[in-house]
Design a protein around this motif. Structure first.
Motif, PDB file in Angstrom:
ATOM      1  N   GLY A 697      69.340   1.126  65.289  1.00 22.73           N
ATOM      2  CA  GLY A 697      70.131   1.681  64.197  1.00 22.73           C
ATOM      3  C   GLY A 697      69.270   2.411  63.182  1.00 22.73           C
ATOM      4  O   GLY A 697      68.101   2.735  63.435  1.00 22.73           O
ATOM      5  N   GLU A 698      69.847   2.648  62.018  1.00 23.56           N
ATOM      6  CA  GLU A 698      69.167   3.389  60.962  1.00 23.56           C
ATOM      7  C   GLU A 698      69.555   2.784  59.617  1.00 23.56           C
ATOM      8  O   GLU A 698      70.701   2.391  59.391  1.00 23.56           O
ATOM      9  CB  GLU A 698      69.575   4.865  60.998  1.00 23.56           C
ATOM     10  N   ILE A 699      68.586   2.666  58.709  1.00 31.07           N
ATOM     11  CA  ILE A 699      68.853   2.202  57.359  1.00 31.07           C
ATOM     12  C   ILE A 699      68.101   3.087  56.371  1.00 31.07           C
ATOM     13  O   ILE A 699      66.880   3.244  56.472  1.00 31.07           O
ATOM     14  CB  ILE A 699      68.449   0.709  57.185  1.00 31.07           C
ATOM     15  N   LYS A 700      68.851   3.715  55.496  1.00 31.41           N
ATOM     16  CA  LYS A 700      68.287   4.589  54.459  1.00 31.41           C
ATOM     17  C   LYS A 700      67.331   5.628  55.044  1.00 31.41           C
ATOM     18  O   LYS A 700      66.251   5.883  54.516  1.00 31.41           O
ATOM     19  CB  LYS A 700      67.554   3.752  53.397  1.00 31.41           C
ATOM     20  N   GLY A 701      67.724   6.231  56.150  1.00 31.72           N
ATOM     21  CA  GLY A 701      66.928   7.297  56.745  1.00 31.72           C
ATOM     22  C   GLY A 701      65.823   6.847  57.670  1.00 31.72           C
ATOM     23  O   GLY A 701      65.155   7.669  58.296  1.00 31.72           O
ATOM     24  N   SER A 702      65.598   5.541  57.788  1.00 35.84           N
ATOM     25  CA  SER A 702      64.558   5.014  58.677  1.00 35.84           C
ATOM     26  C   SER A 702      65.213   4.375  59.891  1.00 35.84           C
ATOM     27  O   SER A 702      66.121   3.558  59.744  1.00 35.84           O
ATOM     28  CB  SER A 702      63.691   3.977  57.954  1.00 35.84           C
ATOM     29  N   THR A 703      64.737   4.741  61.076  1.00 35.75           N
ATOM     30  CA  THR A 703      65.335   4.216  62.306  1.00 35.75           C
ATOM     31  C   THR A 703      64.588   2.984  62.795  1.00 35.75           C
ATOM     32  O   THR A 703      63.413   2.773  62.473  1.00 35.75           O
ATOM     33  CB  THR A 703      65.308   5.282  63.414  1.00 35.75           C
ATOM     34  N   PHE A 704      65.294   2.156  63.553  1.00 33.67           N
ATOM     35  CA  PHE A 704      64.684   0.978  64.162  1.00 33.67           C
ATOM     36  C   PHE A 704      65.344   0.765  65.521  1.00 33.67           C
ATOM     37  O   PHE A 704      66.491   1.122  65.739  1.00 33.67           O
ATOM     38  CB  PHE A 704      64.857  -0.258  63.265  1.00 33.67           C
ATOM     39  N   LYS A 705      64.599   0.164  66.430  1.00 32.70           N
ATOM     40  CA  LYS A 705      65.122  -0.129  67.761  1.00 32.70           C
ATOM     41  C   LYS A 705      65.301  -1.621  68.008  1.00 32.70           C
ATOM     42  O   LYS A 705      66.035  -2.010  68.923  1.00 32.70           O
ATOM     43  CB  LYS A 705      64.201   0.467  68.832  1.00 32.70           C
ATOM     44  N   THR A 706      64.606  -2.440  67.209  1.00 34.28           N
ATOM     45  CA  THR A 706      64.675  -3.892  67.399  1.00 34.28           C
ATOM     46  C   THR A 706      64.881  -4.583  66.057  1.00 34.28           C
ATOM     47  O   THR A 706      64.632  -4.000  64.995  1.00 34.28           O
ATOM     48  CB  THR A 706      63.383  -4.429  68.029  1.00 34.28           C
ATOM     49  N   LEU A 707      65.305  -5.844  66.118  1.00 36.40           N
ATOM     50  CA  LEU A 707      65.486  -6.615  64.893  1.00 36.40           C
ATOM     51  C   LEU A 707      64.166  -6.814  64.146  1.00 36.40           C
ATOM     52  O   LEU A 707      64.143  -6.674  62.918  1.00 36.40           O
ATOM     53  CB  LEU A 707      66.136  -7.963  65.214  1.00 36.40           C
ATOM     54  N   PRO A 708      63.054  -7.164  64.810  1.00 34.06           N
ATOM     55  CA  PRO A 708      61.788  -7.282  64.070  1.00 34.06           C
ATOM     56  C   PRO A 708      61.434  -6.002  63.301  1.00 34.06           C
ATOM     57  O   PRO A 708      60.895  -6.076  62.194  1.00 34.06           O
ATOM     58  CB  PRO A 708      60.763  -7.582  65.176  1.00 34.06           C
ATOM     59  N   LYS A 709      61.760  -4.848  63.878  1.00 33.43           N
ATOM     60  CA  LYS A 709      61.486  -3.595  63.179  1.00 33.43           C
ATOM     61  C   LYS A 709      62.395  -3.456  61.951  1.00 33.43           C
ATOM     62  O   LYS A 709      61.944  -3.009  60.881  1.00 33.43           O
ATOM     63  CB  LYS A 709      61.712  -2.413  64.137  1.00 33.43           C
ATOM     64  N   LEU A 710      63.653  -3.850  62.064  1.00 35.43           N
ATOM     65  CA  LEU A 710      64.556  -3.827  60.906  1.00 35.43           C
ATOM     66  C   LEU A 710      64.028  -4.737  59.806  1.00 35.43           C
ATOM     67  O   LEU A 710      64.057  -4.379  58.623  1.00 35.43           O
ATOM     68  CB  LEU A 710      65.963  -4.270  61.326  1.00 35.43           C
ATOM     69  N   ARG A 711      63.545  -5.914  60.179  1.00 37.44           N
ATOM     70  CA  ARG A 711      63.018  -6.835  59.181  1.00 37.44           C
ATOM     71  C   ARG A 711      61.830  -6.221  58.439  1.00 37.44           C
ATOM     72  O   ARG A 711      61.695  -6.389  57.218  1.00 37.44           O
ATOM     73  CB  ARG A 711      62.611  -8.160  59.819  1.00 37.44           C
ATOM     74  N   LYS A 712      60.999  -5.516  59.145  1.00 38.84           N
ATOM     75  CA  LYS A 712      59.856  -4.870  58.495  1.00 38.84           C
ATOM     76  C   LYS A 712      60.333  -3.778  57.537  1.00 38.84           C
ATOM     77  O   LYS A 712      59.750  -3.589  56.450  1.00 38.84           O
ATOM     78  CB  LYS A 712      58.906  -4.289  59.543  1.00 38.84           C
ATOM     79  N   LEU A 713      61.383  -3.061  57.904  1.00 39.21           N
ATOM     80  CA  LEU A 713      61.934  -2.048  57.005  1.00 39.21           C
ATOM     81  C   LEU A 713      62.514  -2.699  55.747  1.00 39.21           C
ATOM     82  O   LEU A 713      62.378  -2.162  54.640  1.00 39.21           O
ATOM     83  CB  LEU A 713      63.014  -1.235  57.721  1.00 39.21           C
ATOM     84  N   LEU A 714      63.151  -3.848  55.926  1.00 38.68           N
ATOM     85  CA  LEU A 714      63.699  -4.562  54.771  1.00 38.68           C
ATOM     86  C   LEU A 714      62.578  -5.071  53.878  1.00 38.68           C
ATOM     87  O   LEU A 714      62.666  -5.009  52.648  1.00 38.68           O
ATOM     88  CB  LEU A 714      64.576  -5.726  55.229  1.00 38.68           C
ATOM     89  N   ARG A 715      61.509  -5.582  54.498  1.00 39.11           N
ATOM     90  CA  ARG A 715      60.393  -6.087  53.685  1.00 39.11           C
ATOM     91  C   ARG A 715      59.735  -4.973  52.891  1.00 39.11           C
ATOM     92  O   ARG A 715      59.193  -5.210  51.803  1.00 39.11           O
ATOM     93  CB  ARG A 715      59.378  -6.799  54.571  1.00 39.11           C
ATOM     94  N   ALA A 716      59.780  -3.785  53.425  1.00 37.29           N
ATOM     95  CA  ALA A 716      59.225  -2.645  52.688  1.00 37.29           C
ATOM     96  C   ALA A 716      60.021  -2.356  51.420  1.00 37.29           C
ATOM     97  O   ALA A 716      59.551  -1.631  50.537  1.00 37.29           O
ATOM     98  CB  ALA A 716      59.189  -1.404  53.590  1.00 37.29           C
ATOM     99  N   ARG A 717      61.211  -2.933  51.326  1.00 39.38           N
ATOM    100  CA  ARG A 717      62.056  -2.761  50.135  1.00 39.38           C
ATOM    101  C   ARG A 717      61.981  -4.013  49.258  1.00 39.38           C
ATOM    102  O   ARG A 717      62.952  -4.415  48.622  1.00 39.38           O
ATOM    103  CB  ARG A 717      63.496  -2.507  50.569  1.00 39.38           C
TER     104      ARG A 717
END
Length: 776
Positions: A697-717
């Motif tokens: 999926g995509e969150i705020k313009g950043s794409t991810f393919k796995t849940l661990p990647k989404l978590r890293k995007l969230l931690r960046a916020r």
């Protein structure tokens, strides 16, 4: 006496209304049609200007300032009028007299119960002062929210009844002669309780094989003086091999539990608590000793801890499977059991005179001489001062002194008169409500703010003394008290209560899965209790070990026991006790989004709810909850029959323009969590032969393919998360929504927290030291 509601302060809007007079006609002209008595889009109502809180005023300002309200297809104000109204609304959102609710907040049930215990010296968990108080009805807020904590005549009567019951429990003496330690033995063959169908009475012993508790039926069993008592039991495990098949317990020792019970009045529930469980030897009696605190009227019990919950069902199952003969009916069940040969109560031990509750209530080391008027007046003053949690004036005590004398004339007993009078004190607004003036909190209000925030209870003696001398207002002294209260075991109240409400753990268990089928493991291993414990232990660790709050979003560890390790398919060497476990690299379990609690409460017991999961992340973690769905849009009903997937359904749902903006934020997050089933176990497909789950999926313009990647995007916020968490902590502490001035302080605190790597205890300390916490 004046009624309770008449004593509550009211907020005057006269001066504010004169300054902001143009705002009301503006809202009436441009807003009320969609946000009034007949329609409340986004659950917002603007026709009653006095009911708008600071947070909503701040939101109104943003909408007007950025020309988002009124909508483009509605009548628009001129730019001059828009600028004027935006300026006035901004002032309102900062004006304490207009945007901050009255500083009167009723104690919620937990605070009430803890406060009564502290006030009366009732330390035992056996007695709950709030047991007969109505549940607080809180919607979309913490249970400290002043607007939600309303009162009624019925609730006031419950408080009066609870206060009198609590006082009678604490002031229980029938005479003022010091008690002595006594030892009383009971004949087990005369015990009652349990399930008589599975109980065998012998000449001098009793064998109980089924569920339920057994206790002495003799009148002398009940405790007449509260205190510590020693219970001595001679017990053995018996009859393990009476049947050709194994009866529970299948393996391991037969266990017996010991506890206590305090009966309520007729028609009311009793209070029962488990104290300890012991392993027994087979066919060999041994002596068990346990000390426990027993209130007046309480009595101890014993229970077969690991026996068959339904012996009859076990027998019938054995007959159906032809493991037992049809003649071996449940009627004469002789399966494994616990045999009790002797039962003794000794106490009260370590005699304290006067009892601790009398010392606490009357502030004296001896029974007061109630016949002396000066003593009575002094007792009232001391009690009212503690109950009101502030100094009191003589004029405030006059009504209670008069009432005390009236009750003495009615009852002829000063002891009884004090119970009635102190019950009236505990039913007054000054006891039931926390009062905070607008602006900087004076010392006693600050002591109450700090204590009720961290302990959900009244200040202790040290805080009271510092408030009385005003030393509490000194930054160094106040900072030291923050550390002391955090380190005190009572701070577990903050962990359990704030974390439970912030993370919605209070919803956990309201929509359980079925007892049969793919989710039966939820019940077999007490999964619900385990996943709640994991999350609360995780929260406690991050706070007290001062870990970065980003660990809530992504981490390489969690806390597991054998139940969760099996469910999560993680190697684990241990038992039912929880311990910290380092997760394998790339694990899907790091952070809250891998916790079974969060994944279960965002499901409905039958199917996962990706929209709910996405909404939960935006609301609870990032602090940007989407507005409620438009009324005209039907609810989304997932279809997992193989015809469609949640992803495909949500794509179609977003084709509706009224749904697109919100769902484009929620859906990708929720769909990324679809690899977890209804109770939080990992899966790759919806069904064994169903479509493979795609978490990309995509969150705020950043794409991810796995849940661990989404978590890293969230931690960046992490900064956004710090703002959200700080705001929620402040709302919990202040008992109200935040206004614009508050939100600016929140931003400052979050920015300062970056220097500490957003460590949780350091962040909490910054919040408590700031104006955000020291002002109303």
């Amino acid at each position: 006496m004046k009624s309770l509601l008449a004593l509550l302060p009211t907020l005057s809007f006269v001066q504010a209304e004169e300054s902001f007079a143009p705002v009301k006609p503006f809202l009436t002209t441009y807003c009320v049609e969609c946000h009034g008595p007949n329609k409340q889009k986004g659950e917002v109502r603007l026709d009653d200007i006095h009911a708008i809180d600071g947070a909503l005023w701040a939101n109104i300002y943003d909408q007007i300032q950025h020309s988002e309200m009124p909508p483009e297809d509605e009548k628009q104000p001129s730019q001059e009028k828009r600028a004027l109204i935006a300026k006035l609304v901004d002032q309102i959102s900062r004006d304490d007299s207009f945007s901050i609710s009255t500083g009167y907040r009723r104690l919620n049930r937990s605070e009430y119960s803890n406060t009564v215990r502290e006030l009366l010296g009732l330390k035992s968990e056996l007695y709950d002062p709030a047991a007969r108080i109505f549940e607080d009805e809180i919607d979309h807020a913490f249970d400290t929210n002043a607007h939600e904590l309303v009162i009624s005549n019925e609730l006031l009567l419950e408080y009066l009844d609870s206060a009198e019951r609590s006082l009678r429990t604490a002031l229980y003496l029938d005479s003022f002669d010091p008690p002595s330690t006594k030892t009383t033995s009971f004949n087990p063959s005369k015990f009652k309780g349990g399930n008589q169908r599975y109980t065998t009475y012998k000449k001098k012993s009793v064998v109980f094989r089924g569920p339920g508790t057994l206790f002495s039926k003799e009148a002398s069993q009940k405790i007449t003086v509260a205190g510590n008592y020693r219970i001595t039991v001679s017990a053995a495990g018996v009859d393990r091999d009476n049947y050709p098949i194994k009866m529970p317990p299948i393996s391991g020792p037969i266990k017996v539990s010991v506890g206590s019970r305090l009966d309520g009045r007729i028609g009311e529930e009793s209070n029962s608590r488990h104290i300890k469980t012991f392993d027994l030897k087979d066919e060999e009696f041994e002596t068990i000793e346990i000390e426990m605190w027993l209130e007046k009227g309480a009595y101890p019990w014993v229970r077969f801890a690991n026996g068959a919950g339904k012996p009859a069902a076990t027998i019938r199952s054995g007959i159906r499977r032809k493991k037992l003969k049809p003649s071996e009916t449940p009627k004469n069940y002789r399966g494994p059991g616990v045999e009790i040969a002797s039962f003794t109560i000794e106490g009260p031990l370590d005699l304290e005179w006067p009892p601790a509750t009398y010392k606490t209530i009357f502030h004296t080391d001896e029974i007061p001489d109630f016949d002396k008027a000066k003593v009575r007046a002094d007792l009232i003053k001391k009690f009212v001062t503690r109950a009101y949690r502030r100094p009191v004036k003589e004029a405030e005590l006059q009504d209670y002194q008069i009432y005390l004398n009236q009750q003495h004339r009615k009852t002829g007993s000063w002891h009884e008169a004090f119970i009635k009078t102190f019950a009236a004190v505990m039913s007054s607004p000054d006891f039931l409500y926390i009062k905070e003036p607008i602006g900087e909190l004076p010392p006693f209000a600050l002591a109450n703010r700090l204590s009720y925030f961290l302990w959900s209870a009244m200040p202790d003696l040290e805080l009271f003394k510092l408030a009385y001398t005003e030393d509490l207002l000194t930054p160094e002294v106040y900072a030291a008290q923050i550390d002391r209260l955090i380190e005190d075991p009572r701070s577990s109240e903050f962990v359990n209560r704030f974390a439970t409400q912030w993370l919605s753990l209070d919803v956990l268990g309201t929509m359980r899965p079925g007892t049969k089928g793919p989710y039966k493991a939820y019940y077999k291993g007490r999964y619900e209790s385990a996943i709640r414990t994991e999350t609360l232990t995780y929260f406690r660790h991050i706070l007290f070990e001062n870990q970065p709050i980003g660990d809530f979003l992504d981490s390489d560890y969690t806390f597991l026991n054998n139940t969760l390790a099996q469910a999560y398919d993680i190697p684990f060497k241990g038992d039912a006790a929880f311990k910290k476990v380092t997760l394998p690299e790339g694990s899907i379990r790091g952070g809250l989004l891998g916790h079974g609690s969060i994944l279960s409460l965002t499901s409905n017991g039958v199917e996962t709810l990706p929209v709910t999961r996405g909404h939960w992340v935006l609301d609870e973690l990032l602090g940007i909850p989407p507005p409620p769905p438009p009324e005209e849009v039907p609810a989304l009903v997932p279809d997992l029959s193989g015809v469609d997937t949640p992803r495909a359904q949500l794509v179609r749902h977003r084709e509706d323009p009224s749904c697109f903006e919100c769902h484009k934020q929620m859906d990708p997050i929720g769909l990324a969590l679809e690899n977890f089933d209804v109770i939080g176990r990992y899966r790759e497909k919806y069904e064994k032969r169903g479509p493979k789950i795609d978490p990309a999926g995509e969150i705020k313009g950043s794409t991810f393919k796995t849940l661990p990647k989404l978590r890293k995007l969230l931690r960046a916020r992490e900064h956004e998360f710090a703002i959200s968490l700080t705001s929620k902590i402040a709302e919990y502490a202040k008992g109200r929504k935040l206004n614009r001035n508050d939100l600016e302080l929140v931003e400052q605190i979050a920015t300062q927290a970056k220097a500490d790597d957003y460590r949780f205890r350091s962040l909490l300390r910054r919040i408590l030291m700031s104006k955000l916490m020291r002002n109303r």
